[in-house]
Every structure is written in structure tokens, then in C-alpha cells.
Design a protein around this motif. Structure first.
Motif, PDB file in Angstrom:
ATOM      1  N   GLU A 128      42.979  45.104  25.083  1.00 14.51           N
ATOM      2  CA  GLU A 128      42.995  46.000  25.624  1.00 14.51           C
ATOM      3  C   GLU A 128      43.163  45.859  27.416  1.00 14.51           C
ATOM      4  N   THR A 129      42.132  45.019  27.945  1.00 14.90           N
ATOM      5  CA  THR A 129      42.476  44.721  29.351  1.00 14.90           C
ATOM      6  C   THR A 129      43.819  44.150  29.623  1.00 14.90           C
ATOM      7  N   TYR A 130      44.498  43.563  28.866  1.00 10.94           N
ATOM      8  CA  TYR A 130      45.826  42.853  29.033  1.00 10.94           C
ATOM      9  C   TYR A 130      46.689  43.797  29.111  1.00 10.94           C
ATOM     10  N   ASP A 131      46.613  44.851  27.902  1.00  7.57           N
ATOM     11  CA  ASP A 131      47.627  45.801  27.933  1.00  7.57           C
ATOM     12  C   ASP A 131      47.537  46.879  29.279  1.00  7.57           C
ATOM     13  N   ILE A 132      46.310  47.034  29.525  1.00 11.19           N
ATOM     14  CA  ILE A 132      46.014  47.773  31.068  1.00 11.19           C
ATOM     15  C   ILE A 132      46.685  47.270  32.131  1.00 11.19           C
ATOM     16  N   VAL A 133      46.501  46.000  32.306  1.00 12.05           N
ATOM     17  CA  VAL A 133      47.017  45.468  33.371  1.00 12.05           C
ATOM     18  C   VAL A 133      48.751  45.362  33.338  1.00 12.05           C
ATOM     19  N   MET A 134      49.161  44.990  32.260  1.00 12.22           N
ATOM     20  CA  MET A 134      50.696  44.934  32.015  1.00 12.22           C
ATOM     21  C   MET A 134      51.360  46.353  32.018  1.00 12.22           C
ATOM     22  N   GLN A 135      50.529  47.445  31.812  1.00 13.56           N
ATOM     23  CA  GLN A 135      51.254  48.821  32.009  1.00 13.56           C
ATOM     24  C   GLN A 135      51.087  49.159  33.512  1.00 13.56           C
ATOM     25  N   ASP A 136      50.253  48.774  34.258  1.00  6.07           N
ATOM     26  CA  ASP A 136      49.905  49.171  35.549  1.00  6.07           C
ATOM     27  C   ASP A 136      50.535  48.245  36.636  1.00  6.07           C
ATOM     28  N   GLN A 137      51.348  47.279  35.677  1.00  5.74           N
ATOM     29  CA  GLN A 137      51.913  46.320  36.643  1.00  5.74           C
ATOM     30  C   GLN A 137      53.181  46.795  37.642  1.00  5.74           C
ATOM     31  N   MET A 138      53.245  46.594  38.656  1.00  7.31           N
ATOM     32  CA  MET A 138      54.301  47.091  39.559  1.00  7.31           C
ATOM     33  C   MET A 138      55.395  45.844  39.882  1.00  7.31           C
ATOM     34  N   PRO A 139      56.743  46.368  40.085  1.00  8.88           N
ATOM     35  CA  PRO A 139      57.778  45.272  40.158  1.00  8.88           C
ATOM     36  C   PRO A 139      57.383  44.353  41.362  1.00  8.88           C
ATOM     37  N   GLY A 140      57.580  43.168  40.916  1.00  7.75           N
ATOM     38  CA  GLY A 140      57.417  42.060  42.119  1.00  7.75           C
ATOM     39  C   GLY A 140      55.851  41.769  41.907  1.00  7.75           C
ATOM     40  N   GLU A 141      55.010  42.315  41.410  1.00 12.87           N
ATOM     41  CA  GLU A 141      53.642  42.179  41.515  1.00 12.87           C
ATOM     42  C   GLU A 141      53.318  41.240  40.242  1.00 12.87           C
ATOM     43  N   SER A 142      52.072  40.021  40.473  1.00 11.93           N
ATOM     44  CA  SER A 142      51.768  39.113  39.355  1.00 11.93           C
ATOM     45  C   SER A 142      50.711  40.096  38.555  1.00 11.93           C
ATOM     46  N   ALA A 143      50.514  39.569  37.356  1.00 10.63           N
ATOM     47  CA  ALA A 143      49.510  40.274  36.550  1.00 10.63           C
ATOM     48  C   ALA A 143      48.228  40.063  37.415  1.00 10.63           C
ATOM     49  N   ASP A 144      48.117  38.723  37.831  1.00  8.76           N
ATOM     50  CA  ASP A 144      46.852  38.797  38.609  1.00  8.76           C
ATOM     51  C   ASP A 144      46.596  39.623  39.942  1.00  8.76           C
ATOM     52  N   GLU A 145      47.494  39.863  40.485  1.00  7.17           N
ATOM     53  CA  GLU A 145      47.672  40.931  41.788  1.00  7.17           C
ATOM     54  C   GLU A 145      47.267  42.384  41.079  1.00  7.17           C
ATOM     55  N   THR A 146      47.953  42.655  40.103  1.00  2.62           N
ATOM     56  CA  THR A 146      47.610  44.055  39.516  1.00  2.62           C
ATOM     57  C   THR A 146      46.228  44.115  38.955  1.00  2.62           C
ATOM     58  N   TYR A 147      45.749  43.174  38.426  1.00  2.00           N
ATOM     59  CA  TYR A 147      44.180  43.096  37.912  1.00  2.00           C
ATOM     60  C   TYR A 147      43.369  43.513  39.063  1.00  2.00           C
ATOM     61  N   GLU A 148      43.718  42.590  40.302  1.00  5.78           N
ATOM     62  CA  GLU A 148      42.648  42.717  41.398  1.00  5.78           C
ATOM     63  C   GLU A 148      43.020  44.176  42.050  1.00  5.78           C
ATOM     64  N   ARG A 149      44.080  44.900  41.985  1.00  3.52           N
ATOM     65  CA  ARG A 149      44.390  46.174  42.309  1.00  3.52           C
ATOM     66  C   ARG A 149      43.753  47.233  41.509  1.00  3.52           C
ATOM     67  N   ILE A 150      43.666  47.212  40.274  1.00  2.00           N
ATOM     68  CA  ILE A 150      43.138  48.300  39.463  1.00  2.00           C
ATOM     69  C   ILE A 150      41.566  47.858  38.958  1.00  2.00           C
ATOM     70  N   LYS A 151      41.150  46.653  39.101  1.00  2.00           N
ATOM     71  CA  LYS A 151      39.742  46.600  38.428  1.00  2.00           C
ATOM     72  C   LYS A 151      38.592  47.360  39.010  1.00  2.00           C
ATOM     73  N   ASP A 152      38.829  47.942  40.117  1.00  2.00           N
ATOM     74  CA  ASP A 152      37.696  48.909  40.293  1.00  2.00           C
ATOM     75  C   ASP A 152      37.476  50.158  39.479  1.00  2.00           C
ATOM     76  N   LYS A 153      38.630  50.682  39.204  1.00  2.00           N
ATOM     77  CA  LYS A 153      38.927  51.817  38.227  1.00  2.00           C
ATOM     78  C   LYS A 153      38.052  51.484  36.912  1.00  2.00           C
ATOM     79  N   TYR A 154      37.944  50.323  36.488  1.00  2.00           N
ATOM     80  CA  TYR A 154      37.441  50.095  35.203  1.00  2.00           C
ATOM     81  C   TYR A 154      36.036  49.282  35.450  1.00  2.00           C
TER      82      TYR A 154
END
Length: 192
Positions: free
Chosen positions: A166-192
Motif C-alpha cells: 500500500e505504501t509503495y502504491d501510494i508513492v507511485m501514484q503521487d510521483q511527479m514527472p522527473g521525481e524519484s520514488a524516494d523524493e516522492t516519499y519524502e514529499r508526501i510522508k507527512d500526510k500519512y
């Protein structure tokens, strides 16, 4: 993302690339493997790239279509033997192939999957599952208080109340073009 037409050399967007038949089939085949294996499969496909040339989309499609039935079935039939081949086995085996390339013991470009198949056949979950197979752990979906997920080679805690998948899917769905999965995780982790 820009790409070049293999026929005329014109530069176009990725949308145009996906609309071509071979490229479309290659992308469809790439998304037909379990999500934790997709990044590894891209690295693995690079082992087939001819020297001084790019790997053709038609060839990539063929290579993926040879593997995905075995991966999705969880069984490998090779050399007259059928072997249980869970996602953990594929993850471990691809890592072994990539390590062989890195140490110079693997001749590239590869021409077939036989080396990978032999490694998969040698997988023993009692010995190999503890060797950092985070992709298989992420796919398993277990929920524990200290569960982690691998993103771009970095171990991150799962989101509260979510399992690894579920965490992986959330990160992949929120990933923006040119952004790594790690960067996406760091950007959205406070929401969860």
C-alpha cells in the motif's frame, strides 16, 4: 521526456513514443510484472543492449514476454525442470546477475535468459531470503510496526496503518514527472 524516432530521427515527446507499436508493447510488458520487480527488470534489460547501440523496443518486448509468464505464475520451467519461483526468487536472481556484471564475470550483452533461469533454479528461500530481498518483502504486504520499503535503494518506514504494498502504491501514484520514488516519499510522508 524527449525521444528520437528510429525511422526518421525526429525528436518527440514520450507520449508519441508510447503510441508507436513496439514501444507501446514494451511498456505494456514492463507493467505486466509485479511492481517491485519493474525497476530491476529495466536494469536487467540493459544487459541485453548491444555495444554502441540502444536496445530496440521490439527486442525489449520479446525479452519481457519471455519472462513475465514465469514471474506471474510463480513457477519456472527450464531445462526440463519445473521450479517454484516466487517474486523473492526473481528479485534475488536479478540481483545476482547484476552483481556478476558489476564484478566482470558476466559477458554482456546477454543473448538469452538461461543464466538468470539457472540462478532462479538455485534459489533457496531458507538461505537467500535474508540477503536483503526488499522487493519481495515489499510485495508481501505484511503489516508490522517496523516494516520498511525500499525506494531507489533506500529503506523507508511504511506509512502508518499501511503495509509495504500500500505504501509503495501510494508513492507511485503521487510521483511527479522527473521525481524519484524516494523524493516522492519524502514529499508526501507527512500526510500519512
Amino acid at each position: 521526456m524527449k525521444t528520437r524516432c528510429h525511422n526518421c530521427g525526429a525528436t518527440a515527446s514520450l507520449d508519441l513514443l508510447v503510441s508507436t507499436n513496439a514501444a507501446g508493447r514494451a511498456f505494456a510488458a514492463a507493467f505486466n510484472v509485479p511492481s517491485p520487480l519493474a525497476p530491476m527488470m529495466l536494469k536487467y534489460l540493459g544487459l541485453f543492449r548491444p555495444v554502441n547501440r540502444e536496445l530496440a523496443f521490439a527486442r525489449a518486448t520479446t525479452l519481457l514476454s519471455e519472462l513475465t509468464p514465469f514471474i506471474n505464475a510463480g513457477k519456472l520451467t527450464f531445462d526440463r525442470q519445473t521450479t517454484e519461483a516466487p517474486i523473492a526468487a526473481w528479485s534475488w536472481a536479478i540481483n545476482q546477475v547484476l552483481a556478476a556484471r558489476d564484478t566482470g564475470t558476466l559477458k554482456v550483452p546477454m543473448t538469452n535468459h538461461n543464466y538468470l533461469y539457472r540462478i532462479v533454479q538455485g534459489y533457496d528461500h531458507r538461505k537467500h531470503s535474508t540477503e536483503g530481498d526488499e522487493a519481495a518483502k515489499a510485495w508481501s504486504g505484511s503489516v508490522t510496526s517496523n516494516a520498511t520499503i525500499m525506494l531507489n535503494g533506500l529503506r523507508k518506514p511504511v506509512f502508518a496503518g499501511k503495509n509495504q504494498q500500500e505504501t509503495y502504491d501510494i508513492v507511485m501514484q503521487d510521483q511527479m514527472p522527473g521525481e524519484s520514488a524516494d523524493e516522492t516519499y519524502e514529499r508526501i510522508k507527512d500526510k500519512y
